[in-house]
Design an enzyme around this catalytic site. Structure first.
Site, PDB file in Angstrom:
ATOM      1  N   ALA A 170      -2.625  -7.292 -10.319  1.00  0.00           N
ATOM      2  CA  ALA A 170      -2.415  -7.153 -11.768  1.00  0.00           C
ATOM      3  C   ALA A 170      -2.435  -5.698 -12.227  1.00  0.00           C
ATOM      4  O   ALA A 170      -2.318  -5.434 -13.425  1.00  0.00           O
ATOM      5  CB  ALA A 170      -3.489  -7.938 -12.519  1.00  0.00           C
ATOM      6  N   ASP A 171      -2.536  -4.751 -11.308  1.00  0.00           N
ATOM      7  CA  ASP A 171      -2.669  -3.348 -11.676  1.00  0.00           C
ATOM      8  C   ASP A 171      -1.403  -2.807 -12.331  1.00  0.00           C
ATOM      9  O   ASP A 171      -0.299  -2.931 -11.789  1.00  0.00           O
ATOM     10  CB  ASP A 171      -2.998  -2.522 -10.422  1.00  0.00           C
ATOM     11  CG  ASP A 171      -3.273  -1.080 -10.763  1.00  0.00           C
ATOM     12  OD1 ASP A 171      -4.395  -0.789 -11.202  1.00  0.00           O
ATOM     13  OD2 ASP A 171      -2.360  -0.240 -10.599  1.00  0.00           O
ATOM     14  N   VAL A 172      -1.568  -2.166 -13.478  1.00  0.00           N
ATOM     15  CA  VAL A 172      -0.430  -1.636 -14.232  1.00  0.00           C
ATOM     16  C   VAL A 172       0.271  -0.519 -13.453  1.00  0.00           C
ATOM     17  O   VAL A 172       1.503  -0.437 -13.421  1.00  0.00           O
ATOM     18  CB  VAL A 172      -0.885  -1.131 -15.617  1.00  0.00           C
ATOM     19  CG1 VAL A 172       0.257  -0.430 -16.338  1.00  0.00           C
ATOM     20  CG2 VAL A 172      -1.420  -2.280 -16.457  1.00  0.00           C
ATOM     21  N   LEU A 200       0.431  -0.148 -10.241  1.00  0.00           N
ATOM     22  CA  LEU A 200       1.191  -0.776  -9.160  1.00  0.00           C
ATOM     23  C   LEU A 200       2.495  -1.342  -9.696  1.00  0.00           C
ATOM     24  O   LEU A 200       3.552  -1.189  -9.068  1.00  0.00           O
ATOM     25  CB  LEU A 200       0.351  -1.884  -8.511  1.00  0.00           C
ATOM     26  CG  LEU A 200       1.041  -2.732  -7.449  1.00  0.00           C
ATOM     27  CD1 LEU A 200       1.481  -1.887  -6.257  1.00  0.00           C
ATOM     28  CD2 LEU A 200       0.119  -3.869  -6.991  1.00  0.00           C
TER      29      LEU A 200
END
Length: 301
Positions: free
Chosen positions: A249-251, A253
């Protein structure tokens, strides 16, 4: 004048320069100082503060240690090897990346970079919690306030170094003390809650590693108030050293995948999972290299 000097051998595919560039990414970093290619940092060894400096050497990493703390050399070397993930054999990852069009350019550009970790469990939790749903730049500002307020200061050569605030110190605080630093009420509660669990021995690095696999560790971590899948995988990657942790869920990434995949929008979460299928076993390293690639592209642009 440094009292101890040691040379740490490094793998052939390790790049000190790439590590240094990664470590230099924020002027608000407060856990170490970089000047003229030399990194200085204070850590705790056997309950005592130890200040060390490290720099590139033709045969590895040259380290100078101030003071005469018992076990300082072994403690500093252990810390640096963990911090820079020097024991990892990256040949399989590099072979994988050559076959993957999404990773190839990132790995070529930053060849020799290792996942720079956070050896201390509590420090990892604090950094991850502070970083939830805010920009990295503001997270650095909050960390600096937190460290300078509650950490132990060590003066050397006109420079102030800090030890990260101890779990005992933070466990004894109330949320209002963190709220004064502009940390949100919930994050303040989460940080103090984790500190109390670690101080009580309920949560330990050794205990988590003993669970044996990422899935079991993630389930244990997400049972803690304030710790979701992103934070759990961040802890797995940066502290517990899983090469396959994947903060899907990392922005950052998502932005990196948008860039390398040539998309005109951010990928959906199912797409993020699909992109990573070929990276199984190395998803943490793939993520770290994509983060770094995105950062270098933004620096150039």
């Amino acid at each position: 004048m440094a009292d101890i000097c040691l040379l740490i051998d490094t793998p052939d595919d390790f790049s000190f320069t790439e590590s240094l560039e990664y470590l230099s990414r924020s002027a608000d970093e407060c856990m170490f100082h970089i000047r003229d290619g030399r990194v200085t940092r204070a850590i705790e060894v056997g309950g005592n503060p130890v200040l060390f400096g490290m720099e590139q050497h033709p045969d590895g990493i040259l380290v100078n240690i101030d003071g005469e703390v018992e076990g300082a050399a072994a403690g500093v070397e252990r810390f640096i090897r963990d911090w820079l993930d020097l024991a990892r054999d990256l040949v399989p990852f590099y072979e994988l990346s050559e076959r993957d069009p999404l990773l190839r350019d990132a790995v070529h550009r930053h060849q020799g970079l290792r996942v720079v970790g956070i050896p201390d469990l509590f420090e990892t939790f604090v950094w991850a919690i502070l970083g939830q749903q805010i920009t990295v730049a503001f997270a650095y500002v909050l960390k600096r306030r937190f460290v300078e307020t509650f950490g132990q200061a060590i003066e050397a050569g006109g420079v102030t170094h800090y030890l990260f605030p101890s779990v005992e110190t933070v466990a004894g605080l109330e949320p209002e003390a963190l709220r004064e630093l502009k940390i949100t009420a919930r994050k303040s509660e989460y940080i103090i809650g984790v500190a109390r669990m670690i101080a009580d021995g309920e949560l330990t690095k050794e205990g988590l590693l003993a669970l044996g696999d990422d899935r079991a560790i993630e389930q244990r971590l997400t049972a803690i108030r304030g710790i979701g899948p992103w934070t759990a995988n961040y802890v797995l990657m940066r502290c517990l050293r899983s090469p396959d942790a994947y903060p899907a869920a990392d922005v950052g990434l998502h932005n990196a995948l948008k860039l390398v995949a040539g998309l005109d929008r951010k990928p959906t979460l199912p797409e993020v999972e699909t992109f990573a299928e070929p990276w199984k076993g190395w998803r943490a390293y793939a993520t770290f290299y994509l983060w770094r690639y995105l950062g270098s592209e933004m620096e150039q642009g």
